[in-house]
Design a protein around this motif. Structure first.
Motif, PDB file in Angstrom:
ATOM      1  N   ILE A 170       0.869  -1.180   0.000  1.00  0.00           N
ATOM      2  CA  ILE A 170       0.000   0.000   0.000  1.00  0.00           C
ATOM      3  C   ILE A 170       0.900   1.223   0.000  1.00  0.00           C
ATOM      4  CG2 ILE A 170      -1.730   1.318   1.264  1.00  0.00           C
ATOM      5  CD1 ILE A 170      -2.500  -1.365   2.634  1.00  0.00           C
ATOM      6  N   VAL A 171       0.713   2.088  -0.978  1.00  0.00           N
ATOM      7  CA  VAL A 171       1.421   3.366  -1.011  1.00  0.00           C
ATOM      8  C   VAL A 171       0.599   4.343  -0.172  1.00  0.00           C
ATOM      9  CG1 VAL A 171       2.319   5.230  -2.453  1.00  0.00           C
ATOM     10  CG2 VAL A 171       2.246   2.886  -3.356  1.00  0.00           C
ATOM     11  N   LEU A 172       1.197   4.874   0.891  1.00  0.00           N
ATOM     12  CA  LEU A 172       0.541   5.907   1.706  1.00  0.00           C
ATOM     13  C   LEU A 172       0.847   7.236   1.024  1.00  0.00           C
ATOM     14  CD1 LEU A 172       1.466   4.499   5.232  1.00  0.00           C
ATOM     15  CD2 LEU A 172      -0.671   4.204   3.951  1.00  0.00           C
ATOM     16  N   GLU A 173      -0.025   7.569   0.092  1.00  0.00           N
ATOM     17  CA  GLU A 173       0.216   8.644  -0.867  1.00  0.00           C
ATOM     18  C   GLU A 173      -0.418   9.955  -0.407  1.00  0.00           C
ATOM     19  OE1 GLU A 173      -0.432   9.393  -5.629  1.00  0.00           O
ATOM     20  OE2 GLU A 173      -0.672   7.395  -4.801  1.00  0.00           O
ATOM     21  N   PRO A 174       0.324  11.063  -0.473  1.00  0.00           N
ATOM     22  CA  PRO A 174      -0.237  12.356  -0.077  1.00  0.00           C
ATOM     23  C   PRO A 174      -1.457  12.720  -0.922  1.00  0.00           C
ATOM     24  CG  PRO A 174       2.141  12.525  -0.409  1.00  0.00           C
ATOM     25  CD  PRO A 174       1.717  11.180  -0.907  1.00  0.00           C
ATOM     26  N   ASP A 175      -2.459  13.280  -0.272  1.00  0.00           N
ATOM     27  CA  ASP A 175      -3.696  13.671  -0.967  1.00  0.00           C
ATOM     28  C   ASP A 175      -3.661  15.143  -1.378  1.00  0.00           C
ATOM     29  OD1 ASP A 175      -4.077  15.031   1.431  1.00  0.00           O
ATOM     30  OD2 ASP A 175      -5.961  14.044   1.920  1.00  0.00           O
ATOM     31  N   GLU A 176      -2.512  15.611  -1.809  1.00  0.00           N
ATOM     32  CA  GLU A 176      -2.318  17.029  -2.126  1.00  0.00           C
ATOM     33  C   GLU A 176      -3.134  17.538  -3.308  1.00  0.00           C
ATOM     34  OE1 GLU A 176      -0.451  19.335  -0.359  1.00  0.00           O
ATOM     35  OE2 GLU A 176      -0.434  17.702   1.087  1.00  0.00           O
ATOM     36  N   HIS A 177      -3.462  16.685  -4.244  1.00  0.00           N
ATOM     37  CA  HIS A 177      -4.219  17.141  -5.412  1.00  0.00           C
ATOM     38  C   HIS A 177      -5.634  17.531  -4.972  1.00  0.00           C
ATOM     39  CE1 HIS A 177      -6.312  17.109  -9.251  1.00  0.00           C
ATOM     40  NE2 HIS A 177      -5.106  17.211  -9.819  1.00  0.00           N
ATOM     41  N   PRO A 178      -6.140  18.689  -5.412  1.00  0.00           N
ATOM     42  CA  PRO A 178      -7.485  19.118  -4.999  1.00  0.00           C
ATOM     43  C   PRO A 178      -8.578  18.083  -5.298  1.00  0.00           C
ATOM     44  CG  PRO A 178      -6.351  20.913  -6.105  1.00  0.00           C
ATOM     45  CD  PRO A 178      -5.483  19.690  -6.257  1.00  0.00           C
ATOM     46  N   ALA A 179      -8.454  17.360  -6.389  1.00  0.00           N
ATOM     47  CA  ALA A 179      -9.458  16.346  -6.709  1.00  0.00           C
ATOM     48  C   ALA A 179      -9.429  15.220  -5.683  1.00  0.00           C
ATOM     49  CB  ALA A 179      -9.229  15.792  -8.111  1.00  0.00           C
ATOM     50  N   ALA A 180      -8.255  14.905  -5.160  1.00  0.00           N
ATOM     51  CA  ALA A 180      -8.140  13.840  -4.160  1.00  0.00           C
ATOM     52  C   ALA A 180      -8.863  14.234  -2.882  1.00  0.00           C
ATOM     53  CB  ALA A 180      -6.670  13.537  -3.875  1.00  0.00           C
ATOM     54  N   LYS A 181      -8.674  15.455  -2.452  1.00  0.00           N
ATOM     55  CA  LYS A 181      -9.336  15.917  -1.225  1.00  0.00           C
ATOM     56  C   LYS A 181     -10.861  15.904  -1.386  1.00  0.00           C
ATOM     57  CE  LYS A 181      -5.487  18.759   0.370  1.00  0.00           C
ATOM     58  NZ  LYS A 181      -5.053  17.954   1.478  1.00  0.00           N
ATOM     59  N   ALA A 182     -11.345  16.372  -2.515  1.00  0.00           N
ATOM     60  CA  ALA A 182     -12.794  16.382  -2.762  1.00  0.00           C
ATOM     61  C   ALA A 182     -13.348  14.962  -2.849  1.00  0.00           C
ATOM     62  CB  ALA A 182     -13.091  17.155  -4.047  1.00  0.00           C
ATOM     63  N   PHE A 183     -12.629  14.085  -3.512  1.00  0.00           N
ATOM     64  CA  PHE A 183     -13.035  12.683  -3.636  1.00  0.00           C
ATOM     65  C   PHE A 183     -13.135  12.030  -2.265  1.00  0.00           C
ATOM     66  CE2 PHE A 183     -11.399   8.243  -4.033  1.00  0.00           C
ATOM     67  CZ  PHE A 183     -12.487   7.684  -4.680  1.00  0.00           C
ATOM     68  N   LYS A 184     -12.093  12.187  -1.448  1.00  0.00           N
ATOM     69  CA  LYS A 184     -12.094  11.597  -0.109  1.00  0.00           C
ATOM     70  C   LYS A 184     -13.230  12.162   0.748  1.00  0.00           C
ATOM     71  CE  LYS A 184      -8.345  11.387   2.173  1.00  0.00           C
ATOM     72  NZ  LYS A 184      -7.077  11.730   2.795  1.00  0.00           N
ATOM     73  N   ALA A 185     -13.414  13.457   0.706  1.00  0.00           N
ATOM     74  CA  ALA A 185     -14.463  14.091   1.506  1.00  0.00           C
ATOM     75  C   ALA A 185     -15.842  13.585   1.098  1.00  0.00           C
ATOM     76  CB  ALA A 185     -14.386  15.614   1.369  1.00  0.00           C
ATOM     77  N   ALA A 186     -16.067  13.405  -0.191  1.00  0.00           N
ATOM     78  CA  ALA A 186     -17.364  12.901  -0.670  1.00  0.00           C
ATOM     79  C   ALA A 186     -17.605  11.473  -0.203  1.00  0.00           C
ATOM     80  CB  ALA A 186     -17.429  12.983  -2.195  1.00  0.00           C
ATOM     81  N   LEU A 187     -16.571  10.631  -0.268  1.00  0.00           N
ATOM     82  CA  LEU A 187     -16.717   9.257   0.211  1.00  0.00           C
ATOM     83  C   LEU A 187     -17.060   9.228   1.698  1.00  0.00           C
ATOM     84  CD1 LEU A 187     -13.797   7.322  -1.550  1.00  0.00           C
ATOM     85  CD2 LEU A 187     -16.235   7.284  -2.130  1.00  0.00           C
TER      86      LEU A 187
END
Length: 128
Positions: free
Chosen positions: A52-69
């Motif tokens: 598992i890559v513990l990957e930074p969620d720096e991309h704005p789309a990543a933050k929005a995706f995670k928040a929606a989930l």
């Protein structure tokens, strides 16, 4: 074809490494500095891969995706365990916050917890 690497987007790599190793029991495999972030991987009891890559969620789309989930109560991924009830108790005793206690769902029993890094994670046990 097989899975070698998969990512979990995390809001803090140091906090994620602590949680995924100390609480969940994964083993650190790679920790390579890359500027302000790291190439950080962990693996389970099956050995070196998959990781598992513990990957930074720096991309704005990543933050929005995670928040929606999270807002919809949807787990980011699922980890297999032998005994969901035992893991629920063990992790609860470590202070892990569950959003869903163990629930039988046909051929599986599942539970969902907060990984402290912006994700809901499901654990699942196949039922014989």
């Amino acid at each position: 074809m097989k899975i070698q690497l998969t990512s979990v987007l995390v809001d803090d790599q140091a906090k994620a490494l602590e949680f995924y190793t100390a609480a969940l029991g994964f083993t650190l495999q790679q920790d390579v500095p890359l500027g302000e972030h790291r190439w950080l991987t962990v693996s389970g009891d099956s050995g070196e891969f998959p990781q598992i890559v513990l990957e930074p969620d720096e991309h704005p789309a990543a933050k929005a995706f995670k928040a929606a989930l999270v807002a919809d109560g949807i787990p980011y991924t699922v980890f297999a365990v032998d005994d969901v009830a035992a893991e629920f108790e063990r992790l609860s005793n470590l202070g892990v916050v569950f959003t869903q206690p163990p629930v039988p769902m046909g051929p599986v029993i599942t539970a969902v917890f907060d990984d402290t890094c912006g994700n809901l994670i499901q654990i699942a046990q196949m039922v014989d």
